[in-house]
Design an enzyme around this catalytic site. Structure first.
Site, PDB file in Angstrom:
ATOM      1  N   PRO A  28     -12.039  57.879   7.573  1.00  0.00           N
ATOM      2  CG  PRO A  28     -11.454  58.385   9.768  1.00  0.00           C
ATOM      3  CD  PRO A  28     -12.558  58.292   8.899  1.00  0.00           C
ATOM      4  CE1 TYR A  79     -23.683  62.046   9.851  1.00  0.00           C
ATOM      5  CE2 TYR A  79     -22.551  62.773  11.863  1.00  0.00           C
ATOM      6  CZ  TYR A  79     -22.795  62.489  10.481  1.00  0.00           C
ATOM      7  OH  TYR A  79     -21.220  62.852   9.581  1.00  0.00           O
ATOM      8  CB  THR A 135      -5.459  42.740   1.936  1.00  0.00           C
ATOM      9  OG1 THR A 135      -4.273  43.639   1.632  1.00  0.00           O
ATOM     10  CG2 THR A 135      -6.493  43.315   1.158  1.00  0.00           C
ATOM     11  CG  LEU A 138      -7.546  51.941   4.447  1.00  0.00           C
ATOM     12  CD1 LEU A 138      -6.637  50.743   4.028  1.00  0.00           C
ATOM     13  CD2 LEU A 138      -8.668  52.641   3.562  1.00  0.00           C
TER      14      LEU A 138
END
Length: 267
Positions: free
Chosen positions: A196, A54, A202, A198
């Site tokens: 972890p 990173y 939706t 999403l």
């Protein structure tokens, strides 16, 4: 249960923080990133995950600037095994050098959790894990973890040294590593799912339905599902937003019903 013992001895909260998304370039965004890291600790986060990859060490330096001297309850985890511009490198001499660099950047004489970022297929796993074992025996590492491994690789590594954690991709939509999670649960090994939360929820899916029923956000539902999935699950959601950080941390207090969990399990 909201706590977990890393390596059977080091207590941390089960909801950690992934520092990957914190900007490191000088300026207002870096100042905000420092504020986010400090706020995570203020909110009770005791496990923060970073890596040499990173920013090629810049993320580690940022965390040291933000948090050193470290509070005694904080466990900083980092990762080695990737060389610029992104090539896997598990040669023992390279791993030893990266660990020494991490010690310098993090301003410490011991890394509490050092993880092999990826298994280098060109180097025997025994050599890679063996190098970390030697560094542990020398006092430079407290606990050893792996990332993106199979059950077979985990089993082989455990035959060489004690493994305290596994960091594999896992979330509501990606459950390919269910067998690895089961192996970790059986052995009492921490499972740190990366990505972890999403990326999108939706409007008419099960996450949205549970969110509406609980008054939580979709991200909080996703994290609560992970925490309920297994007692060895330690999600490390990342963000550069103070508001999103507070939202993620609050997910530790969200309790889902059996019916809600079954709905989410079914996808």
């Amino acid at each position: 249960m909201n706590d977990f013992l890393i390596g059977g001895v080091r207590r941390v909260g089960r909801l950690g923080f992934g520092a990957m998304h914190l900007p490191t370039a000088p300026g207002e965004q870096r100042d905000n990133a420092i504020a986010v890291a400090r706020r995570a600790v203020e909110l009770g986060v005791t496990l923060i995950d970073t890596a040499h990859l990173y920013g090629w060490g810049a993320n580690e330096e940022l965390l040291a600037e933000a948090l050193y001297p470290y509070p005694p309850q904080l466990l900083l985890a980092t990762k080695v095994g990737v060389a610029p511009p992104g090539e896997l490198c598990g040669r023992p001499d390279f791993l030893r050098g990266q660990v020494d660099e991490a010690l310098r950047r993090l301003r410490t004489d011991r890394i509490e959790l050092m993880q092999l970022h990826r298994v280098d297929p060109q180097v025997p796993l025994a050599d890679q894990v063996g190098a970390l074992r030697e560094l542990r025996d020398a006092g430079k590492i407290a606990h050893i973890g792996l990332s993106e491994v199979s059950v077979a690789q985990l089993t082989e590594a455990r035959g060489i040294v004690e493994i305290a954690s596994v960091q594999n991709r896992y979330n509501l939509q990606f459950r390919e590593y269910e067998p690895v999670l089961a192996a970790c649960a059986e052995a009492g090994i921490a499972f740190l799912p990366w990505r972890p939360v999403l990326p999108a929820v939706t409007a008419d899916g099960p996450v949205a339905a549970v969110a509406a029923a609980t008054g939580a956000t979709g991200a909080q539902v996703a994290l609560a599902w992970l925490l309920a999935r297994s007692p060895v699950m330690l999600p490390i959601p990342g963000t550069a937003s103070l508001d999103h950080l507070a939202e993620n941390v609050a997910a530790a207090g969200l309790r889902l019903t059996a019916d809600q969990l079954a709905l989410l399990d079914a996808g």
